[in-house]
Motif scaffolding. Structure first.
Motif, PDB file in Angstrom:
ATOM      1  N   THR A  71       0.811  -1.221   0.000  1.00  0.00           N
ATOM      2  CA  THR A  71       0.000   0.000   0.000  1.00  0.00           C
ATOM      3  C   THR A  71       0.845   1.273   0.000  1.00  0.00           C
ATOM      4  OG1 THR A  71      -0.182  -0.156   2.379  1.00  0.00           O
ATOM      5  CG2 THR A  71      -2.050  -0.941   1.113  1.00  0.00           C
ATOM      6  N   ARG A  75      -0.409   4.963  -0.994  1.00  0.00           N
ATOM      7  CA  ARG A  75      -0.551   6.001   0.035  1.00  0.00           C
ATOM      8  C   ARG A  75       0.265   7.241  -0.381  1.00  0.00           C
ATOM      9  NH1 ARG A  75      -4.566   4.782   1.931  1.00  0.00           N
ATOM     10  NH2 ARG A  75      -4.969   2.982   3.174  1.00  0.00           N
ATOM     11  N   GLU A  78      -1.607   9.101  -3.055  1.00  0.00           N
ATOM     12  CA  GLU A  78      -2.752   9.744  -2.401  1.00  0.00           C
ATOM     13  C   GLU A  78      -2.316  11.019  -1.688  1.00  0.00           C
ATOM     14  OE1 GLU A  78      -6.238   7.026  -0.608  1.00  0.00           O
ATOM     15  OE2 GLU A  78      -4.629   7.445   0.782  1.00  0.00           O
ATOM     16  N   SER A 144      -4.453  -0.757   5.323  1.00  0.00           N
ATOM     17  CA  SER A 144      -5.358  -0.801   4.165  1.00  0.00           C
ATOM     18  C   SER A 144      -6.736  -0.346   4.595  1.00  0.00           C
ATOM     19  CB  SER A 144      -5.417  -2.203   3.572  1.00  0.00           C
ATOM     20  OG  SER A 144      -6.365  -2.980   4.225  1.00  0.00           O
ATOM     21  N   GLU A 145      -7.334   0.431   3.729  1.00  0.00           N
ATOM     22  CA  GLU A 145      -8.681   0.925   4.014  1.00  0.00           C
ATOM     23  C   GLU A 145      -9.610   0.309   2.987  1.00  0.00           C
ATOM     24  OE1 GLU A 145     -10.422   5.123   3.475  1.00  0.00           O
ATOM     25  OE2 GLU A 145      -9.291   5.232   5.333  1.00  0.00           O
ATOM     26  N   ASN A 146     -10.577  -0.431   3.460  1.00  0.00           N
ATOM     27  CA  ASN A 146     -11.466  -1.123   2.546  1.00  0.00           C
ATOM     28  C   ASN A 146     -12.785  -0.375   2.436  1.00  0.00           C
ATOM     29  OD1 ASN A 146     -13.104  -2.920   1.185  1.00  0.00           O
ATOM     30  ND2 ASN A 146     -11.996  -4.673   1.995  1.00  0.00           N
TER      31      ASN A 146
ATOM     32  N   GLN B  32      -7.281  -5.510  -1.656  1.00  0.00           N
ATOM     33  CA  GLN B  32      -7.669  -4.736  -0.470  1.00  0.00           C
ATOM     34  C   GLN B  32      -7.106  -3.310  -0.503  1.00  0.00           C
ATOM     35  OE1 GLN B  32      -9.942  -6.238   1.398  1.00  0.00           O
ATOM     36  NE2 GLN B  32      -9.594  -7.840  -0.111  1.00  0.00           N
ATOM     37  N   ILE B  33      -6.225  -3.061  -1.458  1.00  0.00           N
ATOM     38  CA  ILE B  33      -5.632  -1.721  -1.554  1.00  0.00           C
ATOM     39  C   ILE B  33      -6.670  -0.758  -2.128  1.00  0.00           C
ATOM     40  CG2 ILE B  33      -3.816  -0.365  -2.686  1.00  0.00           C
ATOM     41  CD1 ILE B  33      -2.188  -3.000  -2.784  1.00  0.00           C
ATOM     42  N   GLY B  34      -6.767   0.396  -1.536  1.00  0.00           N
ATOM     43  CA  GLY B  34      -7.719   1.392  -2.032  1.00  0.00           C
ATOM     44  C   GLY B  34      -7.199   2.803  -1.839  1.00  0.00           C
ATOM     45  N   MET B  35      -7.702   3.703  -2.642  1.00  0.00           N
ATOM     46  CA  MET B  35      -7.300   5.115  -2.518  1.00  0.00           C
ATOM     47  C   MET B  35      -8.558   5.988  -2.542  1.00  0.00           C
ATOM     48  SD  MET B  35      -3.995   5.566  -4.949  1.00  0.00           S
ATOM     49  CE  MET B  35      -4.682   4.811  -6.375  1.00  0.00           C
TER      50      MET B  35
END
Lengths: 326, 181
Positions: A71, A75, A78, A144-146, B32-35
């Motif tokens: 990630t 990140r 972002e 991780s943000e789901n 599961q990776i997200g932005m």
């Protein structure tokens, strides 16, 4: 080749049967997690069945490191885009912050005076009505943000090794982010406020009106269970009420938005920026009398067992102190 | 139509199923990776669905179906979603879009169109499951966005898969082995 062919013919019949059976099994699982209270995670329910270490987090403990590495670039992107945006309106932001600072220095002065006053009253009344919000915090990184269509959760890189427990509040720099629903040794899962299973007791500091903030799987949770005479106004600041006895009172949540006659949405303050580091608030929940007495019974039993087993060698037993009665 | 079962030797078929399961498990973790930008959430939640879509046609079907069943639960666990959602979705997809009936064309555009149809069906199926089975609300915007992202990354995903298939063996190893070839 004949063997392969025979196997192929057998496979042609067995495959749909096994496939169909597995679909039915999976469908039954799906039905079991249907609506109702099954998946609903109020902070109270989370804390009620809190175990020091949830066994289901074992896999998460193992994948947390590779996931954190994977990630990192995302990140970074972002953050870079966020910072780029912030730079574009840096002058307007600076002016706004200066104005806010002058307001806050006045507010800080008043708050200090009030704190002194409260302390004096506490001393006079021999009462401790100190803040619920714990001074000690645990820093954690959101690995991780789901933000999926069915659930909204995040994985933190801290677990029981750092003192994290189920039900603990998780804060961003701005406001409440969610609460812990599962803890492993080195990882923990946060149920975000937007998740459909999230239920948080909230209040308006202005009118002290209470409500339950319910997640909707969208960016805007809604306020439910609002009393008919409750005084909620558009733009009211929302904080945790602590009524469920698990979260501390006064954690900032967001702002109320009137969406119709009886519809109230919440614009969350934690949204809108990339979340990287968060604070876990190790607030000890208030136990019910039943839980309290159950724990007392366990402690008593342990003491009794120790007494039955006898005193370990090397430990001196103090001589019985004679009482006045003899 | 004669199925792949007739022509893929059993040990190799088992190997394909195991490789595909392991690769999809890794994709489940990556998914599961997200932005988040401007309130819009970009995620790769549908990445393993592409792996199911491109599942090796020569893989042992029993092992494959068992692997997909377990992978579904793994995805549910990782995404903290309703238990059973992904196994049902992937198994239904796998049983309808049967490996032995798949088109094995190497033409990217054709595969891309196929992926778009499959993802659209998965999109509709999951919304229907959420509405009628789970009786819960689903974030349609987020689901649509993950489908669109998958369509954008599909060519890259497809090329990586093709390249790996060639790198780790005969290119046809990952496809239906017809005696005509």
């Amino acid at each position: 080749m004949l063997g392969d062919s025979q196997q192929g013919n057998r496979g042609r019949f067995v495959f749909p049967i096994i496939g169909g059976l597995l679909v039915i099994i999976a469908f039954l699982f799906l039905l079991s997690s249907r609506g109702g209270d099954n998946g609903v995670e109020t902070v109270a329910s989370t804390a009620a069945h809190s175990a020091p270490k949830s066994p289901s987090m074992g896999i998460a403990d193992k994948i947390i490191v590779p996931l954190a590495v994977m990630t990192m670039p995302f990140r970074g992107v972002e953050k870079m885009i966020g910072e780029g945006r912030a730079r574009s309106d840096v002058y307007a932001e600076n002016a706004r912050l200066k104005a806010r600072l002058s307001q806050l220095s006045d507010a800080e002065m008043r708050a200090n005076a009030l704190a002194m006053k409260i302390k004096r009253f506490e001393t006079l009344l021999s009462a401790d009505v100190g803040l619920d919000i714990p001074a000690q915090k645990i820093a954690g990184r959101v690995v991780s943000e789901n933000n999926g269509p069915f659930a909204r959760s995040a994985l933190l890189n801290v677990g029981t090794n750092a003192g994290v427990r189920n039900g603990h509040a998780v804060m961003t720099e701005q406001a409440l982010y969610g609460h812990i629903v599962a803890v492993g040794k080195r990882s923990s899962r946060v149920l975000l406020l937007e998740d459909i299973n999230s239920r948080i007791a909230v209040m308006s500091p202005r009118s002290e009106a209470r409500a339950i903030m319910v997640g909707t799987n969208t960016v805007e949770p809604k306020l439910l269970f609002v009393a008919r005479d409750a005084d909620w106004k558009d733009g009211d600041v929302i904080v945790t009420s602590g009524d469920e006895g698990v979260l501390p009172r006064g954690l900032p949540v967001g702002v109320m938005k009137q969406r119709g006659a009886d519809k109230r949405g919440v614009v969350l303050s934690s949204l809108g920026q990339a979340v990287d580091w968060v604070w876990v608030y190790p607030f000890e929940p208030i136990q019910t009398p039943e839980q309290d007495s159950a724990q007392q019974d366990i402690a008593d039993k342990d003491t009794a067992d120790e007494n039955e087993m006898g005193t370990p060698s090397g430990v001196e037993v103090p001589a019985a102190v004679p009482t006045e009665d003899g | 139509m004669a199925g792949s079962y007739d022509y893929t030797p059993a040990p190799r078929a088992r190997r394909y199923a195991i490789i595909a399961t392991v690769v999809t498990a890794v994709l489940c973790v990556i998914s599961q990776i997200g932005m988040t930008f401007d309130g819009l959430e970009f995620g790769f939640l549908m990445l393993p669905t592409l792996a199911i879509y491109l599942w090796p046609t020569g893989a042992n079907p029993i092992l494959s179906v068992l692997g997909i069943f377990l992978l579904g639960f793994f995805q549910d666990y990782l995404s903290y979603g309703p238990t059973g959602l992904w196994p049902v979705t992937w198994l239904v997809l796998f049983l309808i879009y049967r490996p032995d009936l798949r088109d094995t064309s190497q033409f990217l555009l054709w595969q891309w169109v196929g992926a778009a149809i499959v993802l659209a069906c998965v999109w509709a199926f999951q919304i229907a499951l959420a509405k009628f089975v789970l009786a819960s609300s689903v974030n349609v915007k987020s689901l649509t966005l993950s489908v669109l992202i998958m369509l954008v990354v599909f060519p890259v995903f497809y090329l990586i898969r093709e390249y790996s298939a060639r790198l780790f063996g005969n290119r046809n190893d990952f496809y239906y082995e017809s005696p005509a070839r």
